[in-house]
Design a protein around this motif. Structure first.
Motif, PDB file in Angstrom:
ATOM      1  N   GLN A 256     101.557  22.265  48.306  1.00 38.44           N
ATOM      2  CA  GLN A 256     100.263  21.352  48.495  1.00 38.44           C
ATOM      3  C   GLN A 256      99.119  21.999  49.170  1.00 38.44           C
ATOM      4  O   GLN A 256      99.514  22.954  50.079  1.00 38.44           O
ATOM      5  CB  GLN A 256     100.842  20.214  49.390  1.00 38.44           C
ATOM      6  CG  GLN A 256      99.785  19.107  49.547  1.00 38.44           C
ATOM      7  CD  GLN A 256     100.469  17.816  50.503  1.00 38.44           C
ATOM      8  OE1 GLN A 256     101.529  18.168  50.929  1.00 38.44           O
ATOM      9  NE2 GLN A 256      99.719  16.871  50.186  1.00 38.44           N
ATOM     10  N   ARG A 257      97.950  21.845  48.708  1.00 37.97           N
ATOM     11  CA  ARG A 257      96.932  22.477  49.276  1.00 37.97           C
ATOM     12  C   ARG A 257      95.718  21.698  50.117  1.00 37.97           C
ATOM     13  O   ARG A 257      95.262  22.079  50.905  1.00 37.97           O
ATOM     14  CB  ARG A 257      95.913  23.212  48.192  1.00 37.97           C
ATOM     15  CG  ARG A 257      96.592  24.107  47.529  1.00 37.97           C
ATOM     16  CD  ARG A 257      96.035  24.453  45.968  1.00 37.97           C
ATOM     17  NE  ARG A 257      96.962  25.218  45.356  1.00 37.97           N
ATOM     18  CZ  ARG A 257      96.563  25.635  43.868  1.00 37.97           C
ATOM     19  NH1 ARG A 257      95.385  25.472  43.359  1.00 37.97           N
ATOM     20  NH2 ARG A 257      97.410  26.306  43.296  1.00 37.97           N
ATOM     21  N   ALA A 258      95.951  20.417  49.950  1.00 42.51           N
ATOM     22  CA  ALA A 258      94.983  19.507  50.762  1.00 42.51           C
ATOM     23  C   ALA A 258      95.728  18.351  51.427  1.00 42.51           C
ATOM     24  O   ALA A 258      96.997  18.065  50.826  1.00 42.51           O
ATOM     25  CB  ALA A 258      94.103  18.804  49.725  1.00 42.51           C
ATOM     26  N   PRO A 259      95.494  17.975  52.582  1.00 50.24           N
ATOM     27  CA  PRO A 259      96.415  17.255  53.369  1.00 50.24           C
ATOM     28  C   PRO A 259      96.358  15.679  52.934  1.00 50.24           C
ATOM     29  O   PRO A 259      96.415  14.669  53.653  1.00 50.24           O
ATOM     30  CB  PRO A 259      95.658  17.347  54.608  1.00 50.24           C
ATOM     31  CG  PRO A 259      94.407  17.815  54.577  1.00 50.24           C
ATOM     32  CD  PRO A 259      94.094  18.429  53.415  1.00 50.24           C
ATOM     33  N   HIS A 260      96.215  15.415  51.656  1.00 48.15           N
ATOM     34  CA  HIS A 260      95.934  14.094  51.192  1.00 48.15           C
ATOM     35  C   HIS A 260      97.015  13.797  49.691  1.00 48.15           C
ATOM     36  O   HIS A 260      97.007  14.858  49.077  1.00 48.15           O
ATOM     37  CB  HIS A 260      94.617  13.869  50.701  1.00 48.15           C
ATOM     38  CG  HIS A 260      94.441  12.451  50.360  1.00 48.15           C
ATOM     39  ND1 HIS A 260      93.796  11.476  51.035  1.00 48.15           N
ATOM     40  CD2 HIS A 260      94.800  11.736  49.038  1.00 48.15           C
ATOM     41  CE1 HIS A 260      93.803  10.226  50.652  1.00 48.15           C
ATOM     42  NE2 HIS A 260      94.209  10.442  49.411  1.00 48.15           N
ATOM     43  N   PHE A 261      97.818  13.069  49.963  1.00 46.74           N
ATOM     44  CA  PHE A 261      98.922  12.920  48.924  1.00 46.74           C
ATOM     45  C   PHE A 261      98.194  12.705  47.367  1.00 46.74           C
ATOM     46  O   PHE A 261      97.109  11.833  47.252  1.00 46.74           O
ATOM     47  CB  PHE A 261      99.617  11.702  49.026  1.00 46.74           C
ATOM     48  CG  PHE A 261     100.598  10.925  47.889  1.00 46.74           C
ATOM     49  CD1 PHE A 261     101.413  12.171  47.304  1.00 46.74           C
ATOM     50  CD2 PHE A 261     100.346   9.886  47.184  1.00 46.74           C
ATOM     51  CE1 PHE A 261     102.067  11.530  46.031  1.00 46.74           C
ATOM     52  CE2 PHE A 261     100.983   9.655  46.041  1.00 46.74           C
ATOM     53  CZ  PHE A 261     101.727  10.544  45.523  1.00 46.74           C
ATOM     54  N   MET A 262      98.595  13.386  46.511  1.00 45.88           N
ATOM     55  CA  MET A 262      98.046  13.218  45.176  1.00 45.88           C
ATOM     56  C   MET A 262      99.039  13.548  43.926  1.00 45.88           C
ATOM     57  O   MET A 262      99.923  14.449  44.446  1.00 45.88           O
ATOM     58  CB  MET A 262      96.795  14.095  44.795  1.00 45.88           C
ATOM     59  CG  MET A 262      96.965  15.737  44.897  1.00 45.88           C
ATOM     60  SD  MET A 262      95.548  16.466  45.040  1.00 45.88           S
ATOM     61  CE  MET A 262      94.949  16.305  46.644  1.00 45.88           C
ATOM     62  N   LEU A 263      98.796  12.900  42.884  1.00 51.03           N
ATOM     63  CA  LEU A 263      99.794  13.158  41.921  1.00 51.03           C
ATOM     64  C   LEU A 263      99.011  13.751  40.620  1.00 51.03           C
ATOM     65  O   LEU A 263      98.056  13.277  40.465  1.00 51.03           O
ATOM     66  CB  LEU A 263     100.331  11.636  41.329  1.00 51.03           C
ATOM     67  CG  LEU A 263     101.553  11.746  40.245  1.00 51.03           C
ATOM     68  CD1 LEU A 263     102.386  10.843  40.607  1.00 51.03           C
ATOM     69  CD2 LEU A 263     100.829  11.306  38.988  1.00 51.03           C
ATOM     70  N   HIS A 264      99.353  14.803  40.171  1.00 54.47           N
ATOM     71  CA  HIS A 264      98.659  15.492  39.248  1.00 54.47           C
ATOM     72  C   HIS A 264      99.287  15.191  37.907  1.00 54.47           C
ATOM     73  O   HIS A 264     100.307  14.870  37.701  1.00 54.47           O
ATOM     74  CB  HIS A 264      98.921  17.216  39.244  1.00 54.47           C
ATOM     75  CG  HIS A 264      98.296  17.833  40.713  1.00 54.47           C
ATOM     76  ND1 HIS A 264      97.341  18.409  40.582  1.00 54.47           N
ATOM     77  CD2 HIS A 264      98.596  17.794  41.796  1.00 54.47           C
ATOM     78  CE1 HIS A 264      96.974  18.821  41.922  1.00 54.47           C
ATOM     79  NE2 HIS A 264      98.010  18.489  42.443  1.00 54.47           N
TER      80      HIS A 264
END
Lengths: 350, 165
Positions: free
Chosen positions: A96-104
């Motif tokens: 994980q690179r950013a501190p925000h949950f995301m779904l690719h």
């Protein structure tokens, strides 16, 4: 509020920073990744700030799956993708690179070079069982669920193969009836082909020395053993069972000319190094050549073997047998046709 | 239809959890110890065939299992991966959500190289996707009639057309 003000993805999701949005609703924004793995790489962002997926409430997750499905479908239809990879990384160690949950959602085409295939690794049984046990305990706490099948594979056999091998009672030395029944003619062919005048009926068939010797006689089988050495461990008892089961097939193959003896010189000296097999750590043997492998894959009705035999018979009838067999036939003019009854006998009396 | 996962589901092999719609198996060929598979009980091959209610259930279970991996295994991270379609590396004809517990320096590399597109290409992709999302609905499998009718869409979903900028 503080976190969401600093988080760039919150600002994208809330529309404070311009991004290429493809979808938006009350809880989610879907934008195109500016550094895509493949064209159409989408990020599904929650409008509320969550750092990792476990913080996301159930109802949001449920909706998210639905939206991911829609995006995936749109990617397949609009971009002619052959598949999509849905990917979530929770935590920096997971990528994980950013501190925000995301779904690719990444549209995929075979051979696109995106390295997202799940690697397979060899973990010890102990480690795997330990993980399984821990997970089971925790699942039992969280879901109040215990699977009916509690059986966790025992760790002992992995630890000490020799102990287990000693616990198994030795099998009685069954003599291969097939070899004893062999007609003088077959015996002659055998001797002719091996070049070594073995008194086969005097050797107990389950003796490992015999098996080694048997393997050492055939180039194909040596190649098989080598391939097996590379392919993974197999218990000696298992191999013995397989060899036991297959010797008749091997004899049939040899009879048909599909495998050949090594040469005129003493096969035990010039063939495979038998001590290498016998002294392998854990008394393991390894599996097969091309022929051995196909025999391994279908022990009961080896279809390739059956086809090979059929092909052989058809070739014989059409008068265009393979060269190698032709040469053998020339050597042994009496063997112009294969005796189907004998073949059947060799293959197990069918 | 031969399907290894269906076999495992019926024989309860490698099973850790099951409910009406979803099953959690421990992957016998793990990427790391504790690698879980969250599967629909029904034989569904690709993500697009997954009915919404089952999808929602799978997502929730997967999320909970991911939490359990953090707690029970002391994982420092988890990956959730769905390989949807052969082009994406799917090897089994049964849809599955892979949950891979991760630790620092575990040698697993799940990443990609970015391939920047030109602005025009990005705009074309955006347009294509947006059109698809607005016009086409993913094929919904027919719901058996005896099931309860779907609840009406939440207001947030109804609002969606006006909210497109």
């Amino acid at each position: 509020m503080d976190a969401s003000q600093q988080c760039i993805f919150c600002q994208i999701a809330q529309g404070k920073i311009n991004a290429q949005k493809v979808y938006e609703d009350a809880d989610f924004t879907v934008v195109l990744d500016i550094n895509p793995a493949n064209p159409g790489h989408c990020l599904l962002l929650t409008k509320t700030h969550y750092q990792v997926m476990p913080q996301v409430p159930d109802e949001i997750v449920a909706k998210m799956m639905d939206i991911a499905k829609k995006i995936s479908h749109a990617a397949l239809a609009a971009l002619k993708a052959q598949g999509t990879t849905i990917f979530v990384a929770n935590g920096a160690p997971a990528g994980q690179r950013a501190p925000h949950f995301m779904l690719h959602v990444i549209p995929r085409v075979a051979g696109d070079g995106v390295e997202l295939d799940i690697p397979l690794k060899d973990y010890s049984l102990a480690e795997a069982n330990d993980a399984r046990k821990k997970l089971q305990e925790r699942i039992a706490q969280v879901f109040e669920f215990r699977p009916v099948m509690e059986a966790i594979p025992a760790q002992q056999p992995q630890k000490d193969i020799t102990v287990v091998a000693e616990q198994i009672p030795p099998r009685p030395p069954v003599r291969s009836t097939m070899i004893e029944k062999k007609s003088p003619e077959t015996q002659f062919i055998w001797q002719k082909q091996t070049g070594a005048h073995l008194e086969i009926k005097d050797l107990p068939i389950y003796d490992s020395a015999h098996v080694t010797r048997f393997f050492s006689l055939h180039k194909e089988l040596i190649a098989v053993v080598d391939a097996l050495v590379k392919s993974g461990p197999m218990h000696a008892i298992e191999l013995q069972r397989i060899v036991d089961f297959r010797i008749k097939h091997l004899l049939a193959l040899e009879y048909l000319g599909y495998i050949r003896p090594l040469g005129e010189k003493d096969p035990l000296r010039h063939g495979i190094d038998s001590t290498r097999i016998r002294n392998h750590p854990g008394r393991t043997f390894y599996a097969a050549t091309r022929i051995g492998r196909m025999l391994l894959e279908d022990p009961v009705h080896p279809p390739i073997l059956a086809n090979a035999i059929k092909e052989k018979i058809i070739l014989e009838e059409m008068g265009s047998a393979p060269e190698q067999t032709q040469a053998q036939i020339e050597k042994n003019p009496s063997q112009e046709k294969f005796d189907l009854d004998r073949l059947a006998e060799l293959l197990g009396g069918k | 239809m031969e399907c290894t996962y269906c076999d495992w589901i019926t024989s309860k092999k490698n099973l850790l959890y099951e409910d009406e719609h979803s099953v959690v198996l421990i992957n016998p060929k793990p990427a790391s110890a504790g690698h879980l598979l969250v599967l629909p009980r029904k034989h569904i091959t690709i993500f697009e065939q997954l009915p919404s209610d089952i999808g929602a259930r799978l997502g929730i279970i997967a999320n909970k299992m991911s939490m359990i991996q953090f707690e029970a295994l002391g994982a420092q991270g988890t990956n959730l991966v769905i390989q949807n379609g052969v082009g994406a590396g799917q090897t089994m004809p049964h849809l599955g959500i892979h949950l891979i517990p991760r630790k620092e320096g575990d040698g697993i590399n799940l990443s990609w190289k970015s391939r920047p597109l030109t602005e025009e290409q990005m705009a074309a992709v955006e347009l294509g996707l947006r059109e698809q999302l607005e016009n086409a609905q993913p094929p919904q499998p027919q719901q058996p009639t005896h099931e309860q009718p779907k609840p009406p869409l939440p207001p947030s979903m109804l609002k969606y057309p006006e909210r497109i900028p």
